[in-house]
Enzyme design. Structure first.
Site, short mmCIF file in Angstrom:
data_model
loop_
_atom_site.label_atom_id
_atom_site.label_comp_id
_atom_site.label_asym_id
_atom_site.label_seq_id
_atom_site.Cartn_x
_atom_site.Cartn_y
_atom_site.Cartn_z
N LYS A 29 2.34 11.19 -3.43
CA LYS A 29 1.23 10.52 -4.11
C LYS A 29 0.27 11.53 -4.72
O LYS A 29 -0.43 11.23 -5.69
CB LYS A 29 0.50 9.62 -3.11
CG LYS A 29 -0.54 8.68 -3.72
CD LYS A 29 -1.07 7.76 -2.64
CE LYS A 29 -2.15 6.81 -3.16
NZ LYS A 29 -2.60 5.88 -2.12
N GLU A 56 -7.46 0.31 -4.27
CA GLU A 56 -7.43 0.22 -2.81
C GLU A 56 -8.75 -0.27 -2.19
O GLU A 56 -8.73 -1.12 -1.29
CB GLU A 56 -7.02 1.58 -2.23
CG GLU A 56 -5.57 1.93 -2.52
CD GLU A 56 -5.23 3.38 -2.24
OE1 GLU A 56 -6.13 4.11 -1.78
OE2 GLU A 56 -4.08 3.78 -2.48
N ASP A 94 0.87 -1.17 0.00
CA ASP A 94 0.00 0.00 0.00
C ASP A 94 0.91 1.22 0.00
O ASP A 94 1.51 1.56 1.01
CB ASP A 94 -0.90 0.00 1.24
CG ASP A 94 -1.70 1.29 1.38
OD1 ASP A 94 -1.80 2.05 0.39
OD2 ASP A 94 -2.24 1.53 2.48
N ASP A 114 -13.17 4.92 1.40
CA ASP A 114 -11.72 4.98 1.60
C ASP A 114 -11.27 6.43 1.60
O ASP A 114 -11.18 7.07 0.54
CB ASP A 114 -11.02 4.19 0.49
CG ASP A 114 -9.50 4.15 0.66
OD1 ASP A 114 -8.99 4.76 1.61
OD2 ASP A 114 -8.83 3.51 -0.17
#
Length: 556
Positions: free
Chosen positions: A71, A172, A8, A196
């Site tokens: 990210k 994810e 992850d 999420d």
């Protein structure tokens, strides 16, 4: 063969997991016993690169050369709105690459987000190798479901630079559903939602789970919304208060901003547990007379929720759109799963309950559940597990430019992969000799706000009045998100085609150059990682020359 690990790669923290000898996914920790690695990378003036906790500790003393939140930059253009505000408050510089991508500048040298992310991936790879006692070269890496093709490929490129063969990019929310064991609960078809909300991105996925098959019915999200936005809102408040009281602009003091950013993050976390917290920052900066500014401010949960109400409100629309795309009402869902550290917020949990009409499930560690799901899927790919199969969808519309700025959708978002779609078009002028079809991905009716994928040109069309030549456009996307496009003129059968492989902004030549340079630098320094988190290198040579002629089969 060596095990396939699940990673992850998070905005705030990253985590690695693997299937154990009993077939159960388990997170791995290195010699420091940390189960998650802060997604921070720092460069010293002497060329030392620190990753994780060690890098985060340097954020105050080495703020301009310590990069976090990469990210949010990977696969993004520097002129994107959320990149612009990130650049405004970040203590490090965000600059434009020759192709307009957002890069960072460290000690005067530009570095791609892919290379920054590769240091994080290399670190978690070393964590896995320490824990397993064997080399690791293959991985499943997760990304937000709402990432477009460029962001996904940029993540693959980061893995390649880190020495990993990224055998699959996994969404994810899908990974989280696997880790929750949604396929092992009850009989028959179950409808679930995965909510999420991480440090930098927000995703929601509506899924059907039936006999071990996960079918993603719809996805939604906001790739510019995450826990850092809550931190930023508090940070901006304090910056304004300090300026009003002392006439000192903290945004020009990197060390103060680093301390303030950490204090805001800690205050946000504290307010998820307590109703009030105290922000204390002695010697934050000096006032106009040189006297120290000792900042102290109480903050209540109610105040925090009030100043971030607009952020909370932004969570609703993607959820409702995903439900609409799936053709479902909230009452038809059996369960809502929470993923991401920001879901610890009681205000976020209340919003989720209001949207879906039920209390969400909180039975897993939101910081580790995605990596555990990635490890489970890695086991499926390696044959070590066989209890689930995944059917995913396209996250965004794919279509073509029409007129000056219009966007005609050919393949709607949430189309099941693999998928094929057709559209028929006609010429618009007399004796038109060719058509040039520009391909885009995105959800805006204004084509300029979507991402260009490439184009296909069909020439030598038969002469005739407008509309006499009819062109059939066929699009196919496989499970690896590779887009194939064919344009065929129906009367003559003449056709042109192009295969568009996702590009993350770096050419293969540039990736190889980065890998070669880093190997040379490590070899020249004669040093290996001392604790799995620090290597000797240099920032020289980070600016990579770009080829003038881009390959036709790459997205640019």
């Amino acid at each position: 063969m060596s095990k396939i690990i699940g990673i992850d790669l998070g905005t705030t923290n990253s985590c690695v997991a693997v299937l154990d000898n009993k077939g159960q996914p388990t997170t791995l920790s290195g010699l420091d016993n940390e189960r998650t690695t802060p997604s921070w990378v720092s460069w010293s003036t002497s060329g030392e690169v620190a990753v994780g906790t060690r890098a985060k500790r340097q954020a105050v003393t080495n703020a301009s050369a310590t990069v976090y939140g990469v990210k949010r930059l990977i696969g993004r253009k520097v002129n994107a709105d959320d990149v612009s505000w990130f650049a405004k408050l970040a203590p490090f510089r965000i600059v434009a690459a020759p192709n307009g991508d957002a890069w960072v500048r460290v000690h005067g040298q530009p570095i791609s987000p892919q290379e920054v992310a590769s240091h994080i991936l290399r670190r978690v790879r070393l964590v896995a190798e320490e824990a397993l006692g064997e080399p690791v070269t293959r991985a499943v890496v997760t990304v937000p479901a709402y990432f477009d093709d460029a962001q996904r490929q940029a993540t693959r490129d980061a893995g390649q630079i880190a020495g990993l063969d990224v055998i699959r990019i996994l969404n994810e929310p899908t990974a989280a559903a696997l880790a929750y064991g949604a396929h092992r609960v009850g009989q028959g078809r179950r409808l679930i939602a995965v909510f999420d909300l991480g440090g930098g991105t927000f995703d929601v996925s509506i899924m059907s789970v039936d006999n071990g098959i996960f079918e993603v019915l719809a996805t939604g999200g906001d790739s510019a919304l995450g826990g850092e936005d809550w931190d930023r809102r508090l940070l901006e408040l304090i910056v304004d208060e300090v300026f009003d009281q002392y006439r000192v602009d903290l945004t020009g003091i990197p060390m103060a901003m680093s301390r303030l950013r950490e204090a805001c993050e800690n205050a946000k976390k504290a307010l998820s547990v307590d109703t009030e917290t105290l922000i204390q920052l002695p010697f934050l900066a000096n006032d106009q007379h040189g006297a120290p500014i000792n900042f102290e401010r109480p903050m209540t949960r109610e105040q925090m929720n009030g100043m971030t109400k607009d952020l909370l409100d932004r969570l609703e629309a993607p959820c409702l759109r995903a439900l609409k795309d799936a053709g479902l009402q909230p009452s038809e869902l059996e369960e809502v799963l929470l993923v991401g550290g920001m879901t610890r917020s009681l205000a976020v949990q209340a919003i989720v309950e209001r949207i879906f009409g039920r209390k969400p499930s909180k039975g897993a560690n939101p910081d580790e559940v995605v990596a555990l799901g990635a490890a489970h899927y890695a086991g499926i790919l390696s044959g070590d597990a066989s209890d689930a199969a995944l059917l995913d969808v396209t996250p965004h519309d794919i279509g073509i430019k029409v007129g000056d700025s219009g966007f005609a959708v050919v393949m709607p978002r949430n189309s099941m992969l693999p998928v094929r779609a057709k559209r028929l078009f006609a010429t618009t002028s007399e004796n038109q000799k060719f058509v040039s079809i520009e391909l885009y991905q995105g959800d805006s009716t204004d084509v300029s706000k979507n991402r260009k994928l490439g184009q296909v040109v069909l020439d030598d069309l038969p002469a005739g009045p407008p509309g006499s030549a009819r062109v059939e456009l066929v699009m196919t996307v496989d499970v690896e998100s590779i887009l194939s496009v064919t344009a065929r003129e129906l009367r003559t059968g003449r056709e042109a085609s192009v295969t568009i492989r996702p590009s993350g902004g770096l050419s293969q030549r540039e990736i190889v150059e980065i890998i070669t340079r880093r190997r040379h630098e490590s070899s020249h320094a004669g040093l290996l990682p001392t604790d799995g988190g620090t290597v000797r290198t240099t920032t020289k040579g980070h600016a990579i020359a770009r080829p003038d002629d881009d390959d036709d089969d790459e997205i640019k």
